[in-house]
Every structure is written in C-alpha cells, then in structure tokens.
Design an enzyme around this catalytic site. Structure first.
Site, PDB file in Angstrom:
ATOM      1  N   SER A 183       0.853  -1.204   0.000  1.00  0.00           N
ATOM      2  CA  SER A 183       0.000   0.000   0.000  1.00  0.00           C
ATOM      3  C   SER A 183       0.878   1.239   0.000  1.00  0.00           C
ATOM      4  CB  SER A 183      -0.871   0.010   1.256  1.00  0.00           C
ATOM      5  OG  SER A 183      -1.580   1.228   1.353  1.00  0.00           O
TER       6      SER A 183
ATOM      7  N   TYR B 198      -2.009  -0.763  10.516  1.00  0.00           N
ATOM      8  CA  TYR B 198      -2.128  -0.975   9.064  1.00  0.00           C
ATOM      9  C   TYR B 198      -0.888  -0.437   8.357  1.00  0.00           C
ATOM     10  CZ  TYR B 198      -3.912  -1.111   4.306  1.00  0.00           C
ATOM     11  OH  TYR B 198      -4.051  -1.377   2.960  1.00  0.00           O
TER      12      TYR B 198
HETATM   13  N1  LIG Z   1      -8.749  -0.932  -1.411  1.00  0.00           N
HETATM   14  C1  LIG Z   1      -7.789  -0.066  -1.157  1.00  0.00           C
HETATM   15  O1  LIG Z   1      -8.020   1.166  -1.139  1.00  0.00           O
HETATM   16  C2  LIG Z   1      -6.388  -0.561  -0.909  1.00  0.00           C
HETATM   17  C3  LIG Z   1      -5.352   0.381  -0.876  1.00  0.00           C
HETATM   18  C4  LIG Z   1      -4.053  -0.042  -0.646  1.00  0.00           C
HETATM   19  C5  LIG Z   1      -3.782  -1.390  -0.457  1.00  0.00           C
HETATM   20  N2  LIG Z   1      -4.805  -2.288  -0.495  1.00  0.00           N
HETATM   21  C6  LIG Z   1      -4.459  -3.705  -0.262  1.00  0.00           C
HETATM   22  O2  LIG Z   1      -4.970  -4.489  -1.314  1.00  0.00           O
HETATM   23  C7  LIG Z   1      -5.152  -5.830  -0.837  1.00  0.00           C
HETATM   24  C8  LIG Z   1      -6.501  -6.339  -1.310  1.00  0.00           C
HETATM   25  O3  LIG Z   1      -7.528  -5.608  -0.642  1.00  0.00           O
HETATM   26  P1  LIG Z   1      -8.858  -5.171  -1.394  1.00  0.00           P
HETATM   27  O4  LIG Z   1      -8.839  -3.711  -1.517  1.00  0.00           O
HETATM   28  O5  LIG Z   1      -9.034  -5.998  -2.595  1.00  0.00           O
HETATM   29  O6  LIG Z   1      -9.943  -5.511  -0.260  1.00  0.00           O
HETATM   30  P2  LIG Z   1     -10.961  -6.723  -0.070  1.00  0.00           P
HETATM   31  O7  LIG Z   1     -11.974  -6.736  -1.148  1.00  0.00           O
HETATM   32  O8  LIG Z   1     -11.413  -6.625   1.338  1.00  0.00           O
HETATM   33  O9  LIG Z   1     -10.049  -8.032  -0.275  1.00  0.00           O
HETATM   34  C9  LIG Z   1      -9.281  -8.580   0.755  1.00  0.00           C
HETATM   35  C10 LIG Z   1      -8.983 -10.018   0.364  1.00  0.00           C
HETATM   36  O10 LIG Z   1      -8.109 -10.561   1.357  1.00  0.00           O
HETATM   37  C11 LIG Z   1      -8.657 -11.780   1.836  1.00  0.00           C
HETATM   38  N3  LIG Z   1      -8.273 -11.949   3.224  1.00  0.00           N
HETATM   39  C12 LIG Z   1      -8.440 -11.083   4.255  1.00  0.00           C
HETATM   40  N4  LIG Z   1      -7.971 -11.612   5.392  1.00  0.00           N
HETATM   41  C13 LIG Z   1      -7.493 -12.850   5.058  1.00  0.00           C
HETATM   42  C14 LIG Z   1      -6.896 -13.897   5.798  1.00  0.00           C
HETATM   43  N5  LIG Z   1      -6.683 -13.791   7.126  1.00  0.00           N
HETATM   44  N6  LIG Z   1      -6.537 -15.033   5.154  1.00  0.00           N
HETATM   45  C15 LIG Z   1      -6.750 -15.160   3.815  1.00  0.00           C
HETATM   46  N7  LIG Z   1      -7.306 -14.207   3.062  1.00  0.00           N
HETATM   47  C16 LIG Z   1      -7.681 -13.065   3.686  1.00  0.00           C
HETATM   48  C17 LIG Z   1     -10.165 -11.629   1.678  1.00  0.00           C
HETATM   49  O11 LIG Z   1     -10.775 -12.904   1.555  1.00  0.00           O
HETATM   50  P3  LIG Z   1     -11.574 -13.687   2.712  1.00  0.00           P
HETATM   51  O12 LIG Z   1     -12.263 -12.652   3.549  1.00  0.00           O
HETATM   52  O13 LIG Z   1     -12.495 -14.581   1.939  1.00  0.00           O
HETATM   53  O14 LIG Z   1     -10.514 -14.433   3.434  1.00  0.00           O
HETATM   54  C18 LIG Z   1     -10.228 -10.894   0.337  1.00  0.00           C
HETATM   55  O15 LIG Z   1     -10.148 -11.810  -0.724  1.00  0.00           O
HETATM   56  C19 LIG Z   1      -5.013  -5.769   0.674  1.00  0.00           C
HETATM   57  O16 LIG Z   1      -3.750  -6.273   1.045  1.00  0.00           O
HETATM   58  C20 LIG Z   1      -5.093  -4.274   0.979  1.00  0.00           C
HETATM   59  O17 LIG Z   1      -4.404  -3.920   2.152  1.00  0.00           O
HETATM   60  C21 LIG Z   1      -6.091  -1.924  -0.709  1.00  0.00           C
END
Ligand SMILES: NC(=O)c1ccc[n+]([C@@H]2O[C@H](COP(=O)([O-])OP(=O)(O)OC[C@H]3O[C@@H](n4cnc5c(N)ncnc54)[C@H](OP(=O)(O)O)[C@@H]3O)[C@@H](O)[C@H]2O)c1
Length: 236
Positions: A136, A149
């Site tokens: 991130s 975070y």
């Molecule tokens: N959205 C943003 O603005 C943003 C910005 C910067 C970075 N990111 C990063 O991008 C990545 C993806 O996030 P996203 O935005 O796509 O959000 P999201 O839709 O909430 O996706 C998160 C994913 O991680 C999985 N997950 C969460 N905890 C887990 C665990 N303990 N074990 C296995 N899987 C787990 C969830 O699946 P299950 O719940 O089914 O396990 C889901 O598939 C994250 O690392 C996040 O920090 C996001």
C-alpha cells in the site's frame, strides 16, 4: 502441432476486491488459476464463473500453519509462474483496540511474510517465477488512525525488497514486484474522504502491466507515484 500448457498463477486474497479483479483478468489471458481465501462459498462461486481451469484453496494467511500449508499447495501444483499476495486486512483504530492491531499485524505482516517466504523458496527451487505483493501507499508513512495498518504494510514492503535483493544477488530469473495502491474501490477502502479512487479493474490492469514489465515497484493508480516521490523528498 505443439501444445503449449497454460501458465499458472496463484492469488491469495482472491475472493473479492483487487484479487478477484486480478483473477478475472488473468483467466481472460488463459492462465490456470489457483485461488486462496477464507470464504469457501465465494471462492467456489468465482471458480464456476471463470473460464478455464480453476483450483480453490481455503486458507487463513494469519494461521501459524499457513506458510507450511502454502508450500504444500505450491509443491502439489508442479510449475507455478506467478504468485499474487493480495490477502490483507485493515481497520481505522483510533482507540488502539489491541485485538484489531494484533489481527492486522498477524495477517498483513507475519502472514504476508510467511506466504512470501514460501513463494520465494518455491521459485528458488523451480529456478524461475514472479512474486507480486500488494502492499500500500500506506507503507510510506505512519498513520494516527490506523497505526498497525501502515506499519504492517511497511513491513511487507521491506520484506519484498529483501527478497528482490536476494534474487538479484543469486542472479536468478525470479522477479519480485511490490504494488503500492492508493485508494481502490473495495470493501477495504475505509478512508473518510478518499480521492483518486481507482476501480478494482483499473488496479488489476495496472498491476498486470507492471508484472509484464517486471517492475520492482509500481504505484496504482500511477499518479500515486508522484505522492511517493514528494514524500521521499520531504523525508530527506
Ligand atoms: N482498497 C484499497 O483502497 C487498498 C489500498 C491499498 C492497499 N490495499 C491492499 O490491497 C489488498 C486487497 O484488498 P482489497 O482492496 O481488494 O480488499 P478486499 O476486497 O477486502 O479483499 C481482501 C482479500 O483478502 C482476503 N483476506 C483477508 N484476510 C485474510 C486472511 N486472514 N486469510 C486469507 N485471506 C484473507 C479476503 O478474503 P476472505 O475474507 O475470503 O478471506 C479478500 O479476498 C489488501 O492487502 C489491501 O491492504 C487496498
């Protein structure tokens, strides 16, 4: 006629958001996919919807056994070309509730590093491969509202740097890409006033383009690279 076997990509955190968008885009490129997350029904639904060969694995990356379980999954697959680590969690936690901080470190820092190490060791043995970690822009500075975070993402980002240095020193064709998204429109986006918000599809397209170019680091969307540069200059 020579039959070319499909390339294989593994995505941890494929049940929603950026990981799901990556799965859709890689499936359309003809990849054999292995999708990991905790929500079994969602994974199965996604596997039914996607074209081609899709394997699902239920895994909690915060479990102490996750790195070992992940290594076993990789060994059973035979050849793997790309591994995307998108699984992550995050909370606005102004009250410093330790259970939330603890979960964040377990999943985003320890869990991430364990999965990344298992992936790297697999690629080292295989002699090739591309590891992609979704960290991130938060990795670049602290946060008063979400201290764990930002700290956990900094840890994940530095860990990827170490693995990239290791691959270069070994002169191995193993690539390590750190993806630093700004705001992406998913369940994870918890900011009160987000800006420059990218769709998960746009994020996935830019991630895949960075992987194609074998970039060591990429900001998503690209304009966040300017913010990163300014932050680096300010911190000098
Ligand atoms: N959205 C943003 O603005 C943003 C910005 C910067 C970075 N990111 C990063 O991008 C990545 C993806 O996030 P996203 O935005 O796509 O959000 P999201 O839709 O909430 O996706 C998160 C994913 O991680 C999985 N997950 C969460 N905890 C887990 C665990 N303990 N074990 C296995 N899987 C787990 C969830 O699946 P299950 O719940 O089914 O396990 C889901 O598939 C994250 O690392 C996040 O920090 C996001």
């Amino acid at each position: 006629m020579i039959k070319v076997s499909p390339r294989t990509a593994v995505i941890a955190g494929a049940s929603s958001g950026i990981g799901l968008a990556l799965a859709r885009m890689l499936a359309s490129r003809g990849f054999r996919l292995v999708l990991l997350a905790r929500r079994r029904e969602l994974l199965e639904q996604i596997a039914d919807e996607l074209p081609g060969d899709v394997i699902t694995e239920v895994m909690d990356v915060g479990d102490v056994s996750a790195p070992e379980d992940f290594a076993r999954v990789l060994d059973e697959l035979g050849t793997v070309d790309q591994i995307y680590l998108s699984a992550g969690t995050g909370h606005l936690n102004p009250g410093l509730d330790w259970s939330l901080e603890d979960e964040t470190f377990r999943v985003n820092a320890l869990g991430f590093a364990g999965m990344a190490a298992a992936a790297y060791r697999f690629f080292e043995r295989q002699g090739s491969g591309h590891l992609v970690g979704i960290t991130s822009i938060a990795a670049l500075l602290g946060s008063a509202e979400a201290p764990a975070y930002n700290a956990s993402k900094a840890c994940a980002s530095r860990y990827l740097d170490g693995l990239r240095m290791r691959a270069r020193a070994a002169k191995l064709p193993v690539y390590v890409t750190d993806i630093l998204p700004g705001f992406v429109d998913t369940a994870m986006m918890k900011a009160e006033k987000p800006f420059w918000v990218a769709s998960p599809e746009k994020a996935a397209a830019q991630i895949i383009s960075a992987v194609d170019r074998k970039n060591g680091r990429a900001y998503v969307s690209r304009r966040w690279g300017v913010v990163a540069l300014l932050l680096r200059l300010l911190m000098k």
